[in-house]
Design an enzyme around this catalytic site. Structure first.
Site, PDB file in Angstrom:
ATOM      1  N   SER A 120     -28.799  29.113  -2.703  1.00  0.00           N
ATOM      2  CA  SER A 120     -28.247  27.652  -2.471  1.00  0.00           C
ATOM      3  C   SER A 120     -29.894  26.616  -1.696  1.00  0.00           C
ATOM      4  CB  SER A 120     -26.739  27.437  -2.308  1.00  0.00           C
ATOM      5  OG  SER A 120     -26.385  28.278  -3.575  1.00  0.00           O
ATOM      6  N   LYS A 172     -10.201   7.008 -10.402  1.00  0.00           N
ATOM      7  CA  LYS A 172     -10.296   6.689  -8.908  1.00  0.00           C
ATOM      8  C   LYS A 172      -9.714   8.107  -8.078  1.00  0.00           C
ATOM      9  CE  LYS A 172     -10.780   4.652  -4.784  1.00  0.00           C
ATOM     10  NZ  LYS A 172     -12.123   4.594  -4.616  1.00  0.00           N
TER      11      LYS A 172
END
Length: 317
Positions: A120, A172
């Site tokens: 990664s 949100k």
């Protein structure tokens, strides 16, 4: 008169000797202070290959970035070996490290030597180098991006706890662990992941000279052994530091007999080491982590934002 002249001459000789001894003592004290408080201070004028270890979780490390910049500007540094043993970390941390290494590589040859794990974000660090060497059993690759969150709504229902919220727009603070994510929230997160993933794939394709389709095929999240990575083009050769130095000598005309010196970023917040050595401070910090029960899994819980990290529950030989 002869006696006075001889005495005067002896006194002058004694003063000269005292002066040289005092001067030598001052120089020795200055050198000792440099060694005590700046172990790297005496190395700037010694031609060498710098070894930089990139281990553990990768985050946005300004101290590391500053040190890489100093290596780039130091004429004594003829090449840099990145010794990588990392499962990855935050995407922003890997991005910042990649940018710093590429700036360094514009001035000095850089080769990556992969240890047990370089996956990664650890693989992003690897492809920032000009050449990659891995052990046959190194685990590398894991090309991908991850965002995780806990879902505790069912537990809260059983406990009879309800979470209320008032927000400016439906997306949100989504996804939220206190209620099931809406399809719109999942789609928004997928767009976020896809954007970062495309950036990662672009780096792989550019640095490893792969076409986009091949990069995407290899970048399905799996890890590869060093042997597999050489075969599929993600790594250049199987080996270790000796092979890395041979490549530096052959491809970049670096003297293979140069000493290899360890370099580590200065940590102003690490405190004073009684031995004047960053290595001692690092050992102390690692000991504290062990005593505090810090593990890779607990460190992952502190990572904010997108992560590019690989961790298996169990790996057996």
């Amino acid at each position: 008169m002869s006696f006075d002249a001889d005495a005067l001459t002896d006194r002058r000789r004694l003063k000269r000797r005292l002066f040289f001894w005092r001067f030598g003592a001052v120089v020795a004290a200055a050198v000792a202070l440099v060694v005590l408080f700046s172990p790297d201070g005496l190395r700037f004028h010694r031609a060498q290959i710098a070894r930089v270890e990139i281990t553990g979780i990768i985050t946005d490390d300004r101290d590391m970035q500053e040190m890489l910049g100093k290596l780039a500007d130091d004429p004594a540094i003829k090449a840099v070996i990145l010794s990588i043993d990392s499962p990855g970390g935050t995407t922003t941390g890997a991005e910042a490290l990649y940018a710093s290494v590429r700036k360094l590589a514009a001035k000095k040859p850089v080769v990556a030597v992969l240890g047990t794990l370089a996956a990664s974000g650890g693989y992003i660090a690897a492809i920032s180098a000009d050449h990659i060497v891995a052990r046959g059993n190194t685990l590398t690759g894991s090309i991908g991006v991850l965002f995780e969150w806990a879902q505790v709504a069912g537990l809260m229902d059983k406990l009879g706890v309800e979470m209320r919220e008032v927000k400016s727009a439906p997306l949100k603070a989504e996804p939220n662990p206190f209620h099931k994510a809406s399809p719109e929230a999942v789609a928004a997160m997928q767009d976020l992941i896809s954007s970062s993933y495309d950036w990662f794939l672009g780096l792989v394709a550019e640095r490893r000279k792969l076409d986009p389709a091949t990069a995407r095929k290899l970048g399905d999240g799996r890890v590869y052994t060093g042997w597999q990575a050489v075969k599929n083009g993600l790594v250049d050769e199987v080996g270790g530091e000796d092979e890395a130095i041979r490549w530096l000598a052959k491809a970049r005309n670096v003297n293979p007999d140069l000493p290899v010196e360890d370099w580590a970023p200065e940590r102003p917040d690490a405190g004073f080491s009684p031995f004047g050595s960053r290595a001692a401070a690092e050992v102390l910090a690692e000991t504290v982590e062990v005593l505090a029960g810090k593990t890779l899994q607990t460190k992952r819980l502190t990572l904010d934002g997108l992560t590019s990290v690989w961790h298996a529950d169990r790996v057996e030989r």
